[in-house]
Scaffold this motif. Structure first.
Motif, short mmCIF file in Angstrom:
data_model
loop_
_atom_site.label_atom_id
_atom_site.label_comp_id
_atom_site.label_asym_id
_atom_site.label_seq_id
_atom_site.Cartn_x
_atom_site.Cartn_y
_atom_site.Cartn_z
N ASP A 84 -2.59 26.85 -6.04
CA ASP A 84 -3.14 25.78 -5.22
C ASP A 84 -2.21 24.57 -5.22
O ASP A 84 -1.93 23.99 -4.18
N ALA A 85 -1.73 24.20 -6.41
CA ALA A 85 -0.85 23.03 -6.54
C ALA A 85 0.39 23.20 -5.68
O ALA A 85 0.92 22.23 -5.13
N MET A 86 0.88 24.42 -5.54
CA MET A 86 2.07 24.70 -4.73
C MET A 86 1.72 24.75 -3.24
O MET A 86 2.40 24.17 -2.39
N ALA A 87 0.61 25.43 -2.90
CA ALA A 87 0.31 25.72 -1.50
C ALA A 87 -0.16 24.49 -0.72
O ALA A 87 0.05 24.42 0.49
N VAL A 88 -0.76 23.49 -1.40
CA VAL A 88 -1.26 22.32 -0.67
C VAL A 88 -0.14 21.40 -0.19
O VAL A 88 -0.39 20.46 0.56
N GLY A 89 1.10 21.71 -0.61
CA GLY A 89 2.24 20.95 -0.10
C GLY A 89 3.20 21.82 0.70
O GLY A 89 4.24 21.34 1.14
N ALA A 90 2.84 23.08 0.92
CA ALA A 90 3.76 24.03 1.57
C ALA A 90 3.70 23.92 3.09
O ALA A 90 2.65 23.62 3.66
N ALA A 91 4.83 24.18 3.73
CA ALA A 91 4.90 24.13 5.19
C ALA A 91 4.71 25.50 5.82
O ALA A 91 4.57 25.62 7.04
N ALA A 92 4.73 26.55 5.01
CA ALA A 92 4.66 27.92 5.54
C ALA A 92 3.95 28.80 4.51
O ALA A 92 3.84 28.43 3.34
N PRO A 93 3.46 29.99 4.94
CA PRO A 93 2.83 30.91 3.99
C PRO A 93 3.78 31.26 2.83
O PRO A 93 4.98 31.40 3.03
N LEU A 94 3.21 31.38 1.63
CA LEU A 94 4.00 31.57 0.42
C LEU A 94 3.64 32.85 -0.32
O LEU A 94 2.48 33.27 -0.32
N LEU A 95 4.66 33.41 -0.97
CA LEU A 95 4.44 34.38 -2.04
C LEU A 95 4.58 33.59 -3.33
O LEU A 95 5.60 32.95 -3.57
N VAL A 136 0.85 -1.20 0.00
CA VAL A 136 0.00 0.00 0.00
C VAL A 136 0.88 1.24 0.00
O VAL A 136 1.96 1.24 0.59
N GLY A 137 0.43 2.25 -0.71
CA GLY A 137 1.13 3.54 -0.71
C GLY A 137 0.24 4.59 -0.07
O GLY A 137 -0.98 4.58 -0.26
N ILE A 138 0.84 5.48 0.69
CA ILE A 138 0.07 6.53 1.40
C ILE A 138 0.58 7.90 0.96
O ILE A 138 1.79 8.11 0.82
N GLY A 139 -0.34 8.83 0.76
CA GLY A 139 0.04 10.21 0.44
C GLY A 139 -0.85 11.18 1.19
O GLY A 139 -2.04 10.90 1.43
N ARG A 140 -0.29 12.30 1.58
CA ARG A 140 -1.06 13.32 2.33
C ARG A 140 -0.80 14.71 1.77
O ARG A 140 0.28 15.00 1.28
N ALA A 141 -1.83 15.55 1.87
CA ALA A 141 -1.70 16.97 1.53
C ALA A 141 -2.70 17.72 2.40
O ALA A 141 -3.46 17.10 3.16
N HIS A 142 -2.69 19.05 2.30
CA HIS A 142 -3.57 19.83 3.18
C HIS A 142 -4.23 20.96 2.40
O HIS A 142 -3.89 21.25 1.25
N ALA A 143 -5.19 21.60 3.07
CA ALA A 143 -5.90 22.73 2.46
C ALA A 143 -5.02 23.97 2.41
O ALA A 143 -3.92 24.01 2.99
N LYS A 144 -5.53 24.99 1.70
CA LYS A 144 -4.85 26.28 1.65
C LYS A 144 -5.93 27.38 1.55
O LYS A 144 -7.06 27.12 1.16
#
Length: 329
Positions: free
Chosen positions: A162-173, A13-21
């Motif tokens: 969105d594609a960038m921010a859902v994997g980001a650890a901190a606020p982005l420009l 099994v493979g697991i992947g996670r991402a989050h909202a932005k």
């Protein structure tokens, strides 16, 4: 190019996670190349698992897709169609000649149509689950490209934020496909409030484009004002000036409202947050529904959340803003 051999099946099994932005400032203008500021929402997650299916596989391979939670049938159908194409793009990118039949389960806590990046978070979680299952290391650039492929299919021309921010650890420009972490000179809280009504990015983009066509100079005016507010907000964040940041949030809301992208309920929620002591509040995301984002000090947060619910919010989330120096991303 290669087929799927036994060593690709080392993992069951493979697991992947991402989050909202959430977009702090810059929505819509970002599609035209103007910068945007984005905030990760780590407490709203999408988790995907991918495993080998017992289904017989045809020449194309294929996927059995299950979405847990309270997603509507329409959302599941749309996600399933997009997933088939995403898996094909993954196989092509990884050089897999044949994709075996896979079972994919997606547990998505990011509500769709709210400007919170649910489609991008779901796509990233699935891409990472597939990479984990096949034992492939994915660079951030490759993960971004695959998620962006899915986003372009879901929304038409997607900016990539969105594609960038859902994997980001901190606020982005974010600007034109590139991102860097923001310098943040103060602590604070953002309250994200769901209006209960799904927006439509595609509809909102068309509405804005129609307005630009109808009125000479409207596009230039909108984009220059958006760019100015984003830059002022970026400086306010770096300088640790929450009142200045809040004022820019509210002004950006006024810009989007003037373009016809807000709703009566969203406006009422923005007004309620400001009356309760928020430093600034605005619609976040594509518009015509979705969420309100309010910047508040911790001591006002409870009252702001209460007033937002009174004004029609169906749920709220608190996202802390933490002081940090900038790093390249």
């Amino acid at each position: 190019m290669e087929g799927v051999s036994e060593n690709h099946r080392a993992r069951s099994v493979g697991i992947g996670r991402a989050h909202a932005k959430a977009i702090l400032l810059g929505e819509h203008a970002v599609v035209y190349g103007t910068p945007a500021l984005a905030l990760p929402i780590p407490q709203l997650t999408a988790t995907a698992s991918a495993g080998w299916s017992s289904h017989a596989c045809d020449a194309r391979g294929g996927l059995s897709f299950t979405m847990t939670g309270s997603a509507s049938r329409a959302v599941v159908t749309l996600a399933s169609d997009g997933l088939q194409r995403l898996a094909a793009a993954f196989a092509e990118r990884m050089g897999l000649v044949r994709m075996p039949h896979l079972d994919v389960i997606l547990d998505g806590a990011v509500p769709p149509g709210r400007g919170l990046g649910s489609s991008a978070a779901n796509a990233r979680a699935i891409v990472l689950a597939l990479a984990d299952l096949f034992g492939r290391e994915l660079s951030e650039a490759t993960a971004f490209e695959l998620v962006q492929t899915a986003e372009n299919m879901a929304h038409g021309r997607a900016s990539g934020v969105d594609a960038m921010a859902v994997g980001a650890a901190a606020p982005l420009l974010f600007q034109a496909g590139r991102a860097e972490e923001l310098a943040i000179g103060c602590d604070g809280l953002f309250i994200i409030a769901d209006s209960g009504t799904a927006g439509s990015t595609k509809e909102a983009v068309e509405l804005l484009r129609d307005g630009f066509r109808r009125e000479a100079g409207a596009e230039e005016t909108f984009l220059s004002r958006a760019a100015q507010l984003v830059e002022e907000a970026r400086r306010a964040l770096a300088d640790g000036s929450p009142e200045e940041l809040g004022a820019r949030l509210t002004r950006y809301h006024e810009l989007l409202r003037a373009a016809g992208l807000s709703t009566d309920r969203i406006d009422a929620m923005v007004e309620a947050a400001l009356r309760a002591g928020s430093l600034g509040a605005k619609i976040t995301g594509g518009g015509l529904g979705g969420c309100v984002l309010a910047l508040t000090q911790p001591e006002q947060a409870g009252e702001v959340a209460r007033r937002l619910h009174d004004a029609g919010a169906v749920q709220t989330w608190v996202v802390p803003l933490r002081r940090r120096t900038r790093h390249a991303h």
